[in-house]
Design an enzyme around this catalytic site. Structure first.
Site, PDB file in Angstrom:
ATOM      1  N   ARG A  49       0.693  -0.993  -0.530  1.00 39.30           N
ATOM      2  CA  ARG A  49       0.122  -0.303   0.368  1.00 39.30           C
ATOM      3  C   ARG A  49       0.978   1.122  -0.246  1.00 39.30           C
ATOM      4  NH1 ARG A  49      -3.786  -0.916   5.637  1.00 39.30           N
ATOM      5  NH2 ARG A  49      -4.374  -3.404   3.998  1.00 39.30           N
ATOM      6  N   ASP A  51      -0.016   5.449   1.038  1.00 38.99           N
ATOM      7  CA  ASP A  51      -1.279   5.956   2.256  1.00 38.99           C
ATOM      8  C   ASP A  51      -1.845   7.156   0.934  1.00 38.99           C
ATOM      9  OD1 ASP A  51      -0.946   4.463   4.486  1.00 38.99           O
ATOM     10  OD2 ASP A  51       0.065   5.541   5.162  1.00 38.99           O
ATOM     11  N   TYR A 109      12.416   4.055  -1.220  1.00 45.95           N
ATOM     12  CA  TYR A 109      11.529   5.317  -0.667  1.00 45.95           C
ATOM     13  C   TYR A 109      12.523   6.448  -0.652  1.00 45.95           C
ATOM     14  CZ  TYR A 109       7.358   3.026   1.121  1.00 45.95           C
ATOM     15  OH  TYR A 109       6.059   1.618   0.647  1.00 45.95           O
ATOM     16  N   ARG A 196       7.405   8.004   7.063  1.00 45.35           N
ATOM     17  CA  ARG A 196       7.232   9.764   7.586  1.00 45.35           C
ATOM     18  C   ARG A 196       7.298   9.636   8.891  1.00 45.35           C
ATOM     19  NH1 ARG A 196       0.570   9.060   5.124  1.00 45.35           N
ATOM     20  NH2 ARG A 196       1.083  11.061   6.124  1.00 45.35           N
TER      21      ARG A 196
END
Lengths: 256, 256
Positions: A49, A51, A109, A196
């Site tokens: 996933r 977000d 990421y 994050r």
């Protein structure tokens, strides 16, 4: 036959990757486009996933198809009915045991920050604004502590549904170019909201409001409340998903 | 009192900088926001037009105001009613003879290209897609010929309304990072559509379809029809406008 798609999207207009009941997700748009092209129901499985609001340069998804379909036709046919903020960049035929999520070995990421209180509209959709510069040496020291296998409970959003809070971080890096900061992280997996939360907490280290040693302590399974805030979604991009070699079907003489 | 604003905008949704009768321009949005803030009619003067779809990181505009206004209030008050794709990044008080266009000594532009037939939605709004890689050495050789004072008739869009087709190019550069190419050019002024025509023509050099020597020949006042196509607007960004020193009013003890 199993097909793998590499996708890029601007997450601004989506409730994330995964299909939702009351908001548009990237997965839904992709399935709709594939169904229009292939004229049959299609269920895609993503590598993970992302977000709401998170971008992707190399999200991976797979789906099954009874009959072969030309790869170029798959790319261009799907893109024709996808909105312009989602694009299929590549398509490949994979061996039957390939699964976008289960076969994945690592993901990378990136997170973009700009040390300026006021961002250009050319940057604002993709970066977090920082009112003051951060201490890059402290950011690098703290990030180096993340490498290895740790309990990331302190950095997991509640409701992530993970059973084991341990993940292995393989590499981290911070680069500064003028007022631009780029954080990169590669790991064998990530808990929900983990990158994050890491960025939000590392920022506090870069601001001198949290020590480097505090990061080491957080990695021993401290609760989420001990870490810093969750950095905004629009600074985050899923860059790449890594798979072991040998899962791709060798190219035949024909177009697929 | 003369105020200078530095502006950045995403050009995608605008008919360019200059006010139009039947399309929304950046100038119009800026004037509307200033009028709302200052509660009087405001006419802004830009350093130069940018065409429809062209972006800006450092467009400059000035306007006159009878009474002093705090600079931070000018920035934030204007941004409050501007759409998010236009932002005032800075405001300064200038001496009375400052004029955003007439005082400008040079401008720099950048043009982004990506050597890939299919772009990520994160790049597509800001870069031109190239199906095949270009010859960087040839691009650099040809661009070096642009430096100096030349007749740029071959690179001017019809209807530009210029009297003298001569402009002085101060510097050019090409940089490649992976599949990304960045062209930068600094000049004392540019004819309408000039940077995009230069890029479209240089691409033909980089593709081996036009010789480096042909660029030299074009600079002797050849007609527009002899040069290459105009590269798309969305790859172009007005980066900065340069002014001579001494036009800014020294900061006083108070906030403006």
């Amino acid at each position: 036959m199993v097909y793998r798609l590499i996708l890029s999207y601007n997450g601004a207009n989506y409730a994330g990757w995964q299909r939702q009941n009351n908001a548009v997700a990237v997965q839904q748009r992709l399935e709709e486009s594939l169904e229009r092209l292939l004229v049959r129901p299609v269920r895609v499985h993503g590598a993970g996933r992302t977000d709401a609001g998170v971008h992707a340069r190399g999200q991976v998804a797979h789906f099954d198809l009874a009959d072969p379909f030309p790869l170029q036709g798959l790319i261009h046919g799907t893109n024709r009915s996808l909105p312009p903020d989602i694009r299929v960049l590549a398509a490949e035929r994979m061996c039957a045991r390939f699964h976008a999520q289960k076969s994945a070995r690592a993901k990378s990421y990136s997170y973009r920050l700009i040390e300026s209180p006021l961002l250009s509209p050319l940057d604002a959709p993709y970066a977090m604004a920082l009112p003051r510069p951060l201490d890059l040496a402290a950011l690098r020291q703290a990030s180096a502590l993340l490498v290895g296998r740790h309990d990331f409970t302190a950095f997991a959003l509640a409701g992530g549904g993970h059973r084991d809070p341990h993940r292995r971080i393989l590499a981290t890096s911070w680069n500064r170019q003028g007022s631009r900061l780029l954080f990169r992280v590669v790991g064998d997996g990530f808990l929900r909201g983990m990158v994050r939360s890491l960025v939000g907490t590392l920022i506090e280290v870069g601001q001198g409001r949290r020590t480097v040693e505090n990061i080491r302590w957080l990695l021993s399974g401290e609760p989420r409340s001990q870490a810093g805030p969750t950095a905004p979604a629009h600074g985050l991009t899923l860059e790449r998903v890594f798979y072991p070699p040998g899962l791709r079907v060798a190219r035949q003489g024909h177009a697929w």
